[in-house]
Design a protein around this motif. Structure first.
Motif, PDB file in Angstrom:
ATOM      1  N   ASP A  66      -4.058  15.235  17.449  1.00  0.00           N
ATOM      2  CA  ASP A  66      -4.658  14.250  18.578  1.00  0.00           C
ATOM      3  C   ASP A  66      -4.032  15.036  19.885  1.00  0.00           C
ATOM      4  N   ALA A  67      -3.831  16.397  20.050  1.00  0.00           N
ATOM      5  CA  ALA A  67      -3.739  17.173  21.042  1.00  0.00           C
ATOM      6  C   ALA A  67      -3.935  17.650  21.447  1.00  0.00           C
ATOM      7  N   LEU A  68      -4.134  17.821  23.051  1.00  0.00           N
ATOM      8  CA  LEU A  68      -4.841  19.690  23.500  1.00  0.00           C
ATOM      9  C   LEU A  68      -3.266  19.761  23.459  1.00  0.00           C
ATOM     10  N   VAL A  69      -3.976  21.778  22.999  1.00  0.00           N
ATOM     11  CA  VAL A  69      -3.263  22.653  23.339  1.00  0.00           C
ATOM     12  C   VAL A  69      -3.689  23.295  24.650  1.00  0.00           C
ATOM     13  N   LEU A  70      -3.363  23.700  25.008  1.00  0.00           N
ATOM     14  CA  LEU A  70      -3.623  24.764  26.808  1.00  0.00           C
ATOM     15  C   LEU A  70      -2.802  25.703  26.522  1.00  0.00           C
ATOM     16  N   GLY A  71      -3.622  27.264  26.478  1.00  0.00           N
ATOM     17  CA  GLY A  71      -3.003  28.513  26.907  1.00  0.00           C
ATOM     18  C   GLY A  71      -3.296  28.993  28.068  1.00  0.00           C
ATOM     19  N   CYS A  72      -2.070  29.949  28.911  1.00  0.00           N
ATOM     20  CA  CYS A  72      -2.366  30.201  30.221  1.00  0.00           C
ATOM     21  C   CYS A  72      -2.017  31.823  29.999  1.00  0.00           C
ATOM     22  N   ASP A  73      -2.389  32.326  31.592  1.00  0.00           N
ATOM     23  CA  ASP A  73      -1.759  33.538  31.291  1.00  0.00           C
ATOM     24  C   ASP A  73      -2.300  34.103  33.099  1.00  0.00           C
ATOM     25  N   SER A  74      -0.843  34.697  32.918  1.00  0.00           N
ATOM     26  CA  SER A  74      -1.232  35.279  34.822  1.00  0.00           C
ATOM     27  C   SER A  74      -1.153  36.707  34.766  1.00  0.00           C
ATOM     28  N   VAL A  75      -1.789  37.223  35.876  1.00  0.00           N
ATOM     29  CA  VAL A  75      -2.224  38.080  35.915  1.00  0.00           C
ATOM     30  C   VAL A  75      -2.133  38.865  37.604  1.00  0.00           C
ATOM     31  N   LEU A  76      -1.360  40.001  38.447  1.00  0.00           N
ATOM     32  CA  LEU A  76      -1.876  40.327  39.761  1.00  0.00           C
ATOM     33  C   LEU A  76      -2.716  41.357  39.880  1.00  0.00           C
ATOM     34  N   GLU A  77      -3.870  41.414  40.513  1.00  0.00           N
ATOM     35  CA  GLU A  77      -4.456  41.721  41.294  1.00  0.00           C
ATOM     36  C   GLU A  77      -4.387  42.663  42.521  1.00  0.00           C
ATOM     37  N   LYS A  85       3.907  41.905  33.670  1.00  0.00           N
ATOM     38  CA  LYS A  85       4.805  41.665  33.662  1.00  0.00           C
ATOM     39  C   LYS A  85       5.194  43.234  34.031  1.00  0.00           C
ATOM     40  N   PRO A  86       6.380  43.802  35.133  1.00  0.00           N
ATOM     41  CA  PRO A  86       6.668  44.885  35.174  1.00  0.00           C
ATOM     42  C   PRO A  86       7.703  45.422  33.352  1.00  0.00           C
ATOM     43  N   THR A  87       6.958  46.479  33.459  1.00  0.00           N
ATOM     44  CA  THR A  87       8.131  47.526  32.538  1.00  0.00           C
ATOM     45  C   THR A  87       9.837  47.205  32.611  1.00  0.00           C
ATOM     46  N   ASP A  88       9.710  47.499  33.567  1.00  0.00           N
ATOM     47  CA  ASP A  88      11.909  47.830  33.799  1.00  0.00           C
ATOM     48  C   ASP A  88      12.186  47.392  35.431  1.00  0.00           C
ATOM     49  N   ALA A  89      13.257  47.984  35.899  1.00  0.00           N
ATOM     50  CA  ALA A  89      13.889  47.511  37.206  1.00  0.00           C
ATOM     51  C   ALA A  89      13.269  48.141  38.131  1.00  0.00           C
ATOM     52  N   GLU A  90      13.038  49.405  37.518  1.00  0.00           N
ATOM     53  CA  GLU A  90      12.381  50.935  38.351  1.00  0.00           C
ATOM     54  C   GLU A  90      10.645  50.415  38.775  1.00  0.00           C
ATOM     55  N   ASN A  91      10.110  50.034  37.636  1.00  0.00           N
ATOM     56  CA  ASN A  91       8.471  49.468  37.830  1.00  0.00           C
ATOM     57  C   ASN A  91       8.550  48.603  39.147  1.00  0.00           C
ATOM     58  N   ALA A  92       9.593  47.036  38.623  1.00  0.00           N
ATOM     59  CA  ALA A  92       9.280  45.984  39.663  1.00  0.00           C
ATOM     60  C   ALA A  92       9.638  46.703  40.893  1.00  0.00           C
ATOM     61  N   ARG A  93      10.346  47.421  40.801  1.00  0.00           N
ATOM     62  CA  ARG A  93      10.498  48.347  42.826  1.00  0.00           C
ATOM     63  C   ARG A  93       9.872  48.539  43.378  1.00  0.00           C
ATOM     64  N   GLY A 146      17.542  39.922  38.619  1.00  0.00           N
ATOM     65  CA  GLY A 146      16.544  39.689  37.690  1.00  0.00           C
ATOM     66  C   GLY A 146      15.295  39.043  37.382  1.00  0.00           C
ATOM     67  N   GLU A 147      15.188  38.510  38.328  1.00  0.00           N
ATOM     68  CA  GLU A 147      13.546  37.978  38.636  1.00  0.00           C
ATOM     69  C   GLU A 147      11.943  37.835  38.373  1.00  0.00           C
ATOM     70  N   PRO A 148      11.801  39.044  39.136  1.00  0.00           N
ATOM     71  CA  PRO A 148      10.905  39.551  39.246  1.00  0.00           C
ATOM     72  C   PRO A 148      10.550  40.625  37.661  1.00  0.00           C
ATOM     73  N   LEU A 149      11.673  40.672  36.989  1.00  0.00           N
ATOM     74  CA  LEU A 149      11.281  41.466  35.216  1.00  0.00           C
ATOM     75  C   LEU A 149      10.731  40.517  34.548  1.00  0.00           C
ATOM     76  N   HIS A 150      10.505  39.239  34.617  1.00  0.00           N
ATOM     77  CA  HIS A 150       9.761  38.158  33.508  1.00  0.00           C
ATOM     78  C   HIS A 150       8.319  37.365  33.767  1.00  0.00           C
ATOM     79  N   VAL A 151       8.382  38.322  35.092  1.00  0.00           N
ATOM     80  CA  VAL A 151       6.865  37.447  35.499  1.00  0.00           C
ATOM     81  C   VAL A 151       5.629  38.395  36.250  1.00  0.00           C
ATOM     82  N   ALA A 152       4.703  37.613  36.190  1.00  0.00           N
ATOM     83  CA  ALA A 152       3.318  38.525  35.983  1.00  0.00           C
ATOM     84  C   ALA A 152       3.447  39.021  37.886  1.00  0.00           C
ATOM     85  N   GLY A 153       3.331  40.458  37.638  1.00  0.00           N
ATOM     86  CA  GLY A 153       3.062  40.373  39.209  1.00  0.00           C
ATOM     87  C   GLY A 153       4.755  40.730  39.871  1.00  0.00           C
ATOM     88  N   ALA A 154       5.301  40.573  39.375  1.00  0.00           N
ATOM     89  CA  ALA A 154       7.126  40.957  39.398  1.00  0.00           C
ATOM     90  C   ALA A 154       7.079  40.246  41.271  1.00  0.00           C
TER      91      ALA A 154
END
Length: 199
Positions: A66-77, A85-93, A146-154
């Protein structure tokens, strides 16, 4: 009677946002390979990834019928380019050096599916984000957390990166990863009551 909500995402920010709004989602990580979709406009990419995540979880045996299933994904334009998500620290910088002093649009795709019927309601929320003029030293220090390495748009707006966001136009929750007003609209579209999801 309470309608269970299953969140097809590992994002702690999404889970926290839903809990703050009175929902207590069951978290089942989709395991979807986000790199499988390429060459799509950013808003469409966000929505298709959300749909893939939702579909991957909705058919599992551990989802309440009886559940509702929620899928989400974020992308920065930014400048027409889709940034996940950035590939590594240099990409995030490099991202932050490109973003500072500019504005981007954070697109979050939302896909809500009834586990029992398979009926789906889906939409993308878009919020304009204005980035502050941050220094190279601030960028280096932020990436080192380390925070920006794990999120869309850094970046995050609800964490350390919040100080580097000078303003937004649109829904704050959408930038965190799930738009509560948009989710309510999808719940209603599927014929459910929003208070029925409250824990």
């Amino acid at each position: 009677m309470r309608t269970p909500l299953v969140l097809a995402s590992a994002s702690p920010a999404r889970r926290t946002t839903l809990r703050a709004a009175g929902l207590d989602p069951i978290v089942i990580v989709s395991g979807v390979d986000e790199s499988q979709l390429v060459d799509l406009p950013p808003a469409e990419l966000a929505l298709q990834l959300a749909e893939l995540k939702c579909a991957a979880v909705a058919g599992r045996d551990d989802v309440p019928p009886d559940a509702l299933v929620l899928g989400c994904d974020s992308v920065l334009e930014l400048g027409g380019e889709a940034l996940g998500k950035p590939t590594d620290a240099e990409n995030a910088r490099a991202r932050w050096r490109a973003m500072r002093g500019r504005s981007g649009v954070l697109h979050t795709g939302h896909c809500l599916r009834e586990a029992a019927s398979g009926r789906v309601a889906a939409a993308t929320g878009s919020t304009t984000v204005h980035f502050a003029e941050v220094s190279d030293d601030e960028i280096d220090a932020y990436v080192a957390t380390g925070e920006p390495l794990h999120v869309a748009g850094a970046f995050t707006i609800d964490g350390i990166g919040g100080a580097f966001i000078s303003g937004i136009e649109g829904d704050h929750h959408n930038v965190v990863g799930v738009s509560m007003p948009l989710l309510r609209e999808l719940v209603l579209e599927l014929g459910h009551g929003w208070p029925d999801l409250w824990a």
